[in-house]
Design an enzyme around this catalytic site. Structure first.
Site, PDB file in Angstrom:
ATOM      1  N   SER A   1       7.767 -49.281  -0.546  1.00 46.95           N
ATOM      2  CA  SER A   1       6.393 -49.592   0.158  1.00 46.95           C
ATOM      3  C   SER A   1       6.176 -48.466   0.959  1.00 46.95           C
ATOM      4  O   SER A   1       7.014 -48.068   2.032  1.00 46.95           O
ATOM      5  CB  SER A   1       6.327 -50.662   1.201  1.00 46.95           C
ATOM      6  OG  SER A   1       5.352 -50.856   2.208  1.00 46.95           O
ATOM      7  N   ARG A   2       5.018 -47.486   0.773  1.00 47.42           N
ATOM      8  CA  ARG A   2       4.966 -46.244   1.260  1.00 47.42           C
ATOM      9  C   ARG A   2       4.379 -46.256   2.568  1.00 47.42           C
ATOM     10  O   ARG A   2       4.581 -45.487   3.419  1.00 47.42           O
ATOM     11  CB  ARG A   2       4.109 -45.222   0.478  1.00 47.42           C
ATOM     12  CG  ARG A   2       4.817 -45.115  -0.720  1.00 47.42           C
ATOM     13  CD  ARG A   2       4.426 -43.931  -1.540  1.00 47.42           C
ATOM     14  NE  ARG A   2       5.002 -43.825  -2.904  1.00 47.42           N
ATOM     15  CZ  ARG A   2       4.419 -44.404  -3.880  1.00 47.42           C
ATOM     16  NH1 ARG A   2       3.133 -44.920  -4.137  1.00 47.42           N
ATOM     17  NH2 ARG A   2       4.932 -44.610  -5.216  1.00 47.42           N
ATOM     18  N   VAL A   3       3.548 -47.233   3.247  1.00 49.17           N
ATOM     19  CA  VAL A   3       3.074 -47.160   4.437  1.00 49.17           C
ATOM     20  C   VAL A   3       3.436 -48.529   5.380  1.00 49.17           C
ATOM     21  O   VAL A   3       3.233 -48.541   6.626  1.00 49.17           O
ATOM     22  CB  VAL A   3       1.692 -47.218   4.481  1.00 49.17           C
ATOM     23  CG1 VAL A   3       0.950 -45.989   3.903  1.00 49.17           C
ATOM     24  CG2 VAL A   3       1.091 -48.174   3.360  1.00 49.17           C
TER      25      VAL A   3
END
Ligand code: ATP
Ligand code: MG
Length: 503
Positions: free
Chosen positions: A364-366
């Site tokens: 999950s990048r953010v």
């Protein structure tokens, strides 16, 4: 009486033309020269624009899709067989709209807004075009609030924030839909509106989803936009855009919205079918060259809006189906558009690890910046510990002589995986997740046999609910597990374990 002669008729006609001359609007009329498989070719519409809504014979609708020099290729919405060669057609100057607003909550509609739940037509106060530009960067704000899925493995290691796009992908029957539905169930009482868009699913599966949402009281805040496998390709193609327009209306009203696209593989297949019928040149895997754009312009509409625009948000969970875990064209495209992915695996699913999330391949990048403090504290090391466990577990298969350190890691890892298992449709409150992860990561479970952990989990949660609700309340209200609360939790766990081993 006036004599009915050709001269008199011509006189009458010119008089009536004179009367209406001022209000007469010149309109281009085209003629259908080919109709088949939901696609029509029209001659004579010189000024038609791409994406414009066309009306055929005054009762059928179509969307202009291919603009060529003398001919327009269009996709028919509704019954494709109803349009025949020679039908007259005109451009409306508009694009397709759907009804939007609170009236849609609790309803099941088709992508044009017609009811499919056997109830009355939706009397919406507003309509919205299914295609609209995505919010600009300046209109957006940072993703910094968590969207709790209720699934421990996700909320702890692959957290999702409000306004994020997180892809769920995996082979057939790996629990993709269940993950998304559990997330919708978990939004109960959290003031999040949900839109579930079904693209090319079986009508029976949608019906069971609807019944499940109704039983659990989740339909009150949910809209289902439904296109089934038996619908024509154009209807399946516009479904996600229609769902997005419905969600967008809520987002611009300052609400938080969750939208699930189940699934975009079928959406791309519908688009491919239409493009091939319209004789567009095909590229890789027979998809047309602009297949990336159909998903990027859809998912770019997901956003967390800034304060001036009302701080609304739209979180998207697109779903994709892979074949034998193979990342072909569509998954690679959508992975590059989204802010992370949750990878589900058949091997894990069959081994009983459910939800079958491959933590190593999921990211999950953010979302991690949106996690609550308490969750950050208890889940910080989880990913690393699990990857260490997986590495050692592979080597441990070959030999029986294991040193104490390896044994410790293996014992801990196997228990962690057991604790992260979660039955379907039973999302967990974040405070309960924090408590469960607290006892797991502190190594308090080493003395409990692995097969007893699922009952331990249930009993422990029941004990917390009945005797220590204040700990759960503190975590929920403060979003943190401070020193005082952790002392209380330690004490509670100690007492529970004493009682548990006595039994
Ligand atoms: P499809 O590819 O057919 O769309 P899918 O990947 O969406 O399938 P689901 O329909 O969500 O998968 O789930 C498949 C089956 O697995 C269902 O019977 C569901 O009840 C079961 N299942 C999913 N998640 C879990 C879970 N966490 N625990 C137990 N069973 C589960
Ligand atoms: Mg599914």
């Amino acid at each position: 009486m006036k004599k009915l002669s050709p001269q008199n008729l011509i006189k009458d006609f010119s008089a009536s033309v004179g009367k209406f001359k001022k209000s007469y609007i010149r309109q281009e009329v085209g003629r259908v020269v080919f109709s088949g498989d939901g696609v029509v070719r029209i001659e004579g519409l010189q000024h038609c624009k791409y994406g414009e809504l066309l009306e055929i014979d005054g009762c059928h609708r179509a969307i202009a899709f291919n603009i060529e020099e003398n001919i327009i290729g269009a996709i028919v919405l509704g019954e494709p067989e109803a349009v025949s060669n020679g039908s007259l057609c005109h451009a409306t100057g508009e694009i397709v709209t759907v009804p939007v607003g609170n009236e849609l909550l609790g309803r099941v509609v088709d992508p044009l807004g017609n009811p499919l739940d056997g109830l009355k037509a939706v009397k919406a106060s507003a309509h919205r075009p299914i295609e609209s530009p995505a919010p600009q960067i300046i209109d957006r704000s940072k993703v910094n609030q968590p969207l709790q899925t209720g699934i421990m493995a996700i909320d702890s290691m692959i957290p999702i924030g409000k306004g994020q796009r997180e892809l769920i992908l995996g082979d057939r029957h790996t629990g993709k839909t269940s993950l998304a539905i559990d997330t919708i169930l978990n939004q109960k009482g959290k003031d999040v509106i949900c839109v579930y868009v079904s693209i090319g699913q079986k009508a029976a599966s949608i019906s069971s989803i609807m019944h499940l949402l109704m039983e659990q009281g989740a339909m009150e805040y949910t809209t289902i936009v439904c296109s089934t496998a038996s619908d024509s390709a154009p209807i399946q193609y516009i479904a996600p855009y229609a769902g997005c327009a419905i969600a967008e209306e809520f987002m611009y009203k300052g609400k938080d919205v969750l939208i699930v696209y189940d699934d975009l593989t079928k959406h791309a297949i519908a688009y491919r079918a239409m493009s091939l019928l319209l004789k567009r040149p095909s590229g890789r895997e027979a998809y047309p060259g602009d297949v990336f754009y159909i998903h990027s312009r859809l998912l770019e509409r997901t956003a967390k809006l800034n304060k001036e625009l009302g701080s609304g948000s739209m979180t998207a969970l697109p779903i994709l189906e892979t074949i034998s875990n193979n990342l072909s064209l569509i998954p690679t495209n959508v992975i590059s558009i989204t802010d992370g992915q949750i990878f589900l695996e058949t091997e894990l699913f069959n081994a009983g690890v459910r939800p079958a999330i491959n933590v190593g391949l999921s990211v999950s990048r953010v979302g991690s910046s949106a996690q609550i403090k308490a969750m950050k504290k208890v889940s910080g090391k989880l990913r690393l510990d699990l990857s260490q466990y997986r590495e050692l577990a592979i080597f441990a298969q070959f030999g029986s002589d294991l040193d104490d350190y390896t044994k410790k890691i293996l014992d801990y890892g196997v228990r962690t995986i057991e604790m992260l298992k979660q039955p379907v449709h039973s999302p967990l409150d974040v405070a309960k997740q924090v408590c469960l992860l607290y006892v797991t990561t502190k190594g308090m479970l080493v003395d409990i046999e692995v097969h007893r952990l699922s009952t331990f989990k249930k009993e422990f949660l029941h004990y917390l609910d009945s005797s220590h609700a204040e700990i759960l309340q503190t975590i929920n209200s403060q979003g943190d597990l401070d020193f005082e609360a952790s002392l209380k939790l330690d004490e509670a766990v100690k007492r529970f374990l004493e009682f548990y081993f006595e039994k």
